[in-house]
Structures are given as C-alpha cells and as structure tokens.
Design an enzyme around this catalytic site. Sequence first.
Site, PDB file in Angstrom:
ATOM      1  N   PRO A 188     -30.667   6.198 -34.129  1.00  0.00           N
ATOM      2  CA  PRO A 188     -29.826   5.701 -33.036  1.00  0.00           C
ATOM      3  C   PRO A 188     -30.589   5.679 -31.718  1.00  0.00           C
ATOM      4  O   PRO A 188     -31.461   6.517 -31.481  1.00  0.00           O
ATOM      5  CB  PRO A 188     -28.672   6.711 -32.981  1.00  0.00           C
ATOM      6  CG  PRO A 188     -28.731   7.461 -34.259  1.00  0.00           C
ATOM      7  CD  PRO A 188     -30.156   7.456 -34.696  1.00  0.00           C
ATOM      8  N   LYS A 189     -30.242   4.712 -30.865  1.00  0.00           N
ATOM      9  CA  LYS A 189     -30.794   4.645 -29.506  1.00  0.00           C
ATOM     10  C   LYS A 189     -29.785   5.275 -28.564  1.00  0.00           C
ATOM     11  O   LYS A 189     -28.665   4.793 -28.406  1.00  0.00           O
ATOM     12  CB  LYS A 189     -31.045   3.184 -29.118  1.00  0.00           C
ATOM     13  CG  LYS A 189     -31.428   2.961 -27.647  1.00  0.00           C
ATOM     14  CD  LYS A 189     -32.819   3.449 -27.367  1.00  0.00           C
ATOM     15  CE  LYS A 189     -33.223   3.114 -25.929  1.00  0.00           C
ATOM     16  NZ  LYS A 189     -32.492   3.899 -24.902  1.00  0.00           N
ATOM     17  N   TRP A 190     -30.165   6.387 -27.942  1.00  0.00           N
ATOM     18  CA  TRP A 190     -29.253   7.169 -27.111  1.00  0.00           C
ATOM     19  C   TRP A 190     -29.300   6.722 -25.658  1.00  0.00           C
ATOM     20  O   TRP A 190     -30.341   6.283 -25.162  1.00  0.00           O
ATOM     21  CB  TRP A 190     -29.622   8.656 -27.196  1.00  0.00           C
ATOM     22  CG  TRP A 190     -29.697   9.170 -28.587  1.00  0.00           C
ATOM     23  CD1 TRP A 190     -30.776   9.126 -29.424  1.00  0.00           C
ATOM     24  CD2 TRP A 190     -28.641   9.769 -29.336  1.00  0.00           C
ATOM     25  NE1 TRP A 190     -30.460   9.672 -30.643  1.00  0.00           N
ATOM     26  CE2 TRP A 190     -29.161  10.073 -30.614  1.00  0.00           C
ATOM     27  CE3 TRP A 190     -27.314  10.085 -29.048  1.00  0.00           C
ATOM     28  CZ2 TRP A 190     -28.386  10.683 -31.609  1.00  0.00           C
ATOM     29  CZ3 TRP A 190     -26.542  10.692 -30.030  1.00  0.00           C
ATOM     30  CH2 TRP A 190     -27.079  10.979 -31.292  1.00  0.00           C
TER      31      TRP A 190
END
Length: 327
Positions: free
Chosen positions: A27-29
């Site tokens: 995931p890209k936070w």
Amino acid sequence: MTWSLPEPMLTVAVDSPKLPAGWAAEPKWDGFRAAVSTDAGTVVLRSRRGTQMGPAFPEIVAATSQLPDQTALDGELILWDWEAGRLSFEQLQNRLRRRGAAAARAAERWPAQFVAFDLLRLSGTDITGWPYMRRRAALEELFVTRALSAPWVLCPSTTNPATIHEWLTWGSVRIEGVIFKGLNDPYRPTVRGWRKYKTRETTEAVVGAITGPLTAPSTLLLGRHDTAGHLQYVGRTTTLTRVTAATTAALLTPATSGHPWTGWTFSAGWGSRQQLEVTLVTPDLVVEVAVDVARDVGGRWRHPARFHRARPELQADEVARRPEPPV
C-alpha cells in the site's frame, strides 16, 4: 568503517494498477517517507530529503529500544485520526514543527506510527544488496522474533491481484495507491526502480487565478469556499494542453477589485519556496479535476490536479466546501 543511512530508493509513476509478473505490491501510505537507524545508542530518524525528524517524534526515537543494535529501516511515518477514521497528514505535518516539551505533549495526543516496508541493515549487516524477497523475509522475521509493537507497524506485501484491488478501494482512509517492487531487485539508493500507481478521484473546484497569459493559461489555481464563505486556495492543475487552454480562456474574465486572493502569494508546489507569478480572475468558473487523496493542512491538494473539463453550468457555491484545518 562508519555505516550511514543510504539515500532512499525512489519510484516512477505508472498508469496501471496491474501487478507485473515477478513483482510484489505494498500500500501507498499518506505520510512522511522516513528512514530510521540505531547504532550504539545513536538514533537517526531522517526524511526523504534528509531532514532530521527525531526531535519532532520522540516516541519513534524511544521505540528504537525494541530494535537490535545497528539496525536500519525504511518506511513511512503515519498518524491515525481515530475520530475521523482515516490517516491524518495534516496532524502529522503539525507535529513536524514541534520540539522539546511541545513535541512530547503532541506525541501523547497524536502518536505517530512507523510503517516499515524495508530492512536496510540488520545487527550490523548491510543487506541492501539482497533481493527484495529476501529482505522482506528478514523484515517479517524481525517483527516476529523481537515482538515489535507500537509504534512499529509491518507494511503489508502481496503478490495477489485481488488484494491489490481491495487496497485501491481504501481511498477514504487515505491509502493513496500501491507501490510495486521487483521480487529479485536489490535496494538501489536514489534509483527510481520501484513503480507507483496512485488512485485519483474526480471533483470540482473554482478557478481563482491562472499562470501564463489570460488568453492561453498555463495552469489554473483552484479554490473552495470554507464554512464562513471565504474562497480558500486548494491546489493547482497540471499544465493545460493548447486546446484546453484556449477553450478555458474563453470562459475566464479578469478580476475586478475586491478579489478574495488580492495580495496573496502562491508557491510552485508543496514544499517549494518558489513563488508563482499569477493573474487573478473572477472566481465564478467551476472546473472538474482529478486529484489524488494526498491532502495538506486545510484540505489543500499536495499534488497537481488533472484538468478534465470546465463546468460553466455550475455555480461556485455548488462546489463542496473546503474542510476546516485541524486545531
């Protein structure tokens, strides 16, 4: 020989969320990219651009006691807003300015977490040359054997396309997209060897100013009204095509006296000190744009919006209100 944190490995944007063969996804936070290392009691918590963030996040520095000595992690500093039910970049940004007792109080009220997605050094061994899948296995083992707990969080990783599809539905909690990493790739500092796909949403905003000539604007500066009815700046578009610039110019009129942005200055981008030369226009044209989920303080878009189309049939007061900045 003294070991120092390497420069971060970087990403290149891609237009497809499809998982390439031989790659994994994470995931890209919506947070601050950060690296942390501990060496004989000396702790370094550094941003992507080299800023020392340890004084602003004492809880992360203190938690390095959970790590083996001479260990370094790459990851993302995040902050969860339990009341809003999402990540809060705004509060994270507010914390970055605090030091000493103020930083300690902020850590109690708004504790940050460190989402670890890579292991760069383990008990004195530099492992950046290992392939991603071996580094990943070592990172997972570190979390298990050391029983790492808050503020440490292990970033999920998957090779399952269905899981990626699920992550891309999490925009409401400020998951920005996904990062793709080659399973057999080493960690290469400063190299754009990872791939980044960012989710975007379509929304409306009011044009309050432009860059470039009024007859052929280069970019549009966009605003939204706050709850008090004042037009606040929320972001800027990417460079318009020649055709889009011409059609949009026909819908714009020069500002008269009393423009709400008179005397304001605008930076060239998030984190930039460069000031734009702008021309104010009457704030009555609504446009539809695509934006990603990354937000600055007060709901400003941290990355340029992609222009979709003008919406001259809409009134400025029909556009969604800008959220109030955090206290």
